[in-house]
Scaffold this active site. Structure first.
Site, PDB file in Angstrom:
ATOM      1  N   GLU A  37     -25.491   7.721  42.604  1.00  0.00           N
ATOM      2  CA  GLU A  37     -25.334   8.854  43.803  1.00  0.00           C
ATOM      3  C   GLU A  37     -27.067   9.125  43.906  1.00  0.00           C
ATOM      4  O   GLU A  37     -27.697   9.352  45.040  1.00  0.00           O
ATOM      5  CB  GLU A  37     -24.282   9.439  44.990  1.00  0.00           C
ATOM      6  CG  GLU A  37     -24.506   9.192  46.494  1.00  0.00           C
ATOM      7  CD  GLU A  37     -24.544   8.267  46.868  1.00  0.00           C
ATOM      8  OE1 GLU A  37     -25.824   8.346  47.825  1.00  0.00           O
ATOM      9  OE2 GLU A  37     -24.218   7.479  46.555  1.00  0.00           O
ATOM     10  N   HIS A  39     -29.842   8.110  41.871  1.00  0.00           N
ATOM     11  CA  HIS A  39     -30.150   7.096  42.449  1.00  0.00           C
ATOM     12  C   HIS A  39     -31.031   6.560  43.752  1.00  0.00           C
ATOM     13  O   HIS A  39     -31.956   7.145  44.417  1.00  0.00           O
ATOM     14  CB  HIS A  39     -30.322   6.089  41.517  1.00  0.00           C
ATOM     15  CG  HIS A  39     -30.489   6.158  40.058  1.00  0.00           C
ATOM     16  ND1 HIS A  39     -29.630   6.648  39.527  1.00  0.00           N
ATOM     17  CD2 HIS A  39     -31.685   6.408  39.246  1.00  0.00           C
ATOM     18  CE1 HIS A  39     -29.624   6.653  37.910  1.00  0.00           C
ATOM     19  NE2 HIS A  39     -31.172   7.271  38.193  1.00  0.00           N
ATOM     20  N   GLU A 150     -35.670  16.112  41.729  1.00  0.00           N
ATOM     21  CA  GLU A 150     -35.534  17.246  41.185  1.00  0.00           C
ATOM     22  C   GLU A 150     -34.508  17.602  40.115  1.00  0.00           C
ATOM     23  O   GLU A 150     -35.190  18.404  39.516  1.00  0.00           O
ATOM     24  CB  GLU A 150     -35.651  18.548  42.442  1.00  0.00           C
ATOM     25  CG  GLU A 150     -36.799  18.190  43.529  1.00  0.00           C
ATOM     26  CD  GLU A 150     -36.558  18.827  44.552  1.00  0.00           C
ATOM     27  OE1 GLU A 150     -35.264  19.747  44.556  1.00  0.00           O
ATOM     28  OE2 GLU A 150     -37.536  19.118  45.245  1.00  0.00           O
ATOM     29  N   LYS A 151     -33.776  16.951  40.113  1.00  0.00           N
ATOM     30  CA  LYS A 151     -32.700  17.239  38.440  1.00  0.00           C
ATOM     31  C   LYS A 151     -33.954  16.423  37.443  1.00  0.00           C
ATOM     32  O   LYS A 151     -33.758  18.198  36.038  1.00  0.00           O
ATOM     33  CB  LYS A 151     -32.084  15.433  38.610  1.00  0.00           C
ATOM     34  CG  LYS A 151     -30.786  15.692  37.353  1.00  0.00           C
ATOM     35  CD  LYS A 151     -29.905  15.635  36.758  1.00  0.00           C
ATOM     36  CE  LYS A 151     -29.466  15.897  34.912  1.00  0.00           C
ATOM     37  NZ  LYS A 151     -29.927  14.251  35.002  1.00  0.00           N
ATOM     38  N   ARG A 189     -25.732   9.251  31.967  1.00  0.00           N
ATOM     39  CA  ARG A 189     -25.678  10.427  30.845  1.00  0.00           C
ATOM     40  C   ARG A 189     -23.961  10.558  31.252  1.00  0.00           C
ATOM     41  O   ARG A 189     -22.886  11.076  30.122  1.00  0.00           O
ATOM     42  CB  ARG A 189     -26.072  11.218  30.377  1.00  0.00           C
ATOM     43  CG  ARG A 189     -27.524  10.793  29.384  1.00  0.00           C
ATOM     44  CD  ARG A 189     -27.790  11.940  28.495  1.00  0.00           C
ATOM     45  NE  ARG A 189     -29.041  11.291  27.702  1.00  0.00           N
ATOM     46  CZ  ARG A 189     -30.388  10.591  27.482  1.00  0.00           C
ATOM     47  NH1 ARG A 189     -31.209  11.148  29.108  1.00  0.00           N
ATOM     48  NH2 ARG A 189     -30.943  10.191  27.244  1.00  0.00           N
TER      49      ARG A 189
END
Ligand code: PAF
Length: 282
Positions: A37, A39, A150-151, A189
């Site tokens: 979600e 992406h 922003e992750k 991941r």
């Protein structure tokens, strides 16, 4: 219907030429696949402001620190194409490794400063791999806007620096991190966590949110971060590679009056998790 998969660069270039000749704007969402979600939120942002949207899927060997991590990275091309179809993506560009890096490829893009601490210190070579592939992907797609989450905060600052320094004609559009209901930042991941690890993983964002609230309330940053790190270690995160308060743009020491960022990287269940939050210094 799945998004159309385009593999040869010549085919992508022909599409891009056609779109540009009609004056259509192009957005790109660079990914390594295993889409979630997070992406899809980037794709929706691209669709909202661009006439055409290209998603790139390339598991870039040059940004992995070890061969095993590269080999284990999830590869779900057909499921990815199916997820992107309903969003109206115009092309899922999946270049072959040999086309991205032919045997005689000799150019490395290296961004200094912003890449030195944190991820840069713990993953030698990683950011050279990212900078090189992002430059290639921007050149290959000729996009007007590129959307980054922003992750990966430090990666986003690298890309901004790179585009500014190389005067690339592309606008970088940052998009907010998407979190699961328990606060865990979505990441490809996360799939590798065991059920028990996944349940415990929410401790990471909880520790960040709590530390930010304390620092913003005026508690001393050093003691707050030490307590947060001890809490993470007690919850089974090992090692906590860094938990650091930095300037939001340069990733150097935080400066009064400038946006700051709290960033973390920690291992749980053999999986490396990263996260970050904005901090307004009192
Ligand atoms: O964030 C990622 O998925 C990757 O680092 C990127 C930007 C697609 C480059 O390989």
């Amino acid at each position: 219907m799945s998004a159309p998969i385009v593999r040869p660069l010549a085919e992508l270039r022909a599409l891009v030429r056609g779109w540009k000749s009609r004056g259509e704007s192009i957005g790109v969402v660079p990914t390594m696949g295993a889409l979630h979600e997070g992406h899809l939120s980037l794709v929706r942002a691209a669709k909202a402001s661009c006439d055409r949207v290209i998603v790139t899927l390339f598991v870039n060997p040059r940004q992995f620190n070890n061969a095993e991590d590269f080999a284990r990275y999830p590869r779900t091309e057909h499921a990815d194409a199916e997820l992107l179809g309903p969003l109206g993506v115009d092309a899922l560009f999946v270049p072959d490794g040999d086309e991205v890096y032919p045997p005689d490829h000799a150019t490395v893009i290296s961004v200094s400063g912003v890449t030195a601490p944190l991820e840069g210190a713990h993953r030698p070579g990683h950011f050279d791999g990212v900078a090189t592939v992002v430059t290639l992907l921007l050149n290959m797609t000729q996009a007007d806007r590129a959307f980054f989450g922003e992750k990966d905060w430090q990666q986003l600052q690298l890309v901004r620096r790179l585009v500014q320094d190389l005067k690339l004609p592309v606008e970088i559009v940052p998009c907010p991190c998407v979190r699961a209901g328990d606060g865990l930042a979505l990441s490809s991941r996360n799939q590798r966590l065991t059920a028990e690890g996944r349940a415990r993983a929410a401790t990471l964002p909880q520790a960040l949110f709590e530390a930010v609230a304390r620092i913003e309330a005026g508690e001393p940053a050093e003691a707050t971060l030490a307590a947060a790190q001890a809490g993470l270690e007690a919850a089974g995160f090992a090692p906590v590679e860094y938990l650091a308060l930095r300037d939001g743009e340069t990733l150097g020491e935080p400066q009064p009056g400038r946006p700051a960022r709290l960033l973390v990287a920690a291992w749980l269940d053999g999986v490396r998790l990263i996260d970050n939050l904005a901090v307004t210094l009192p």
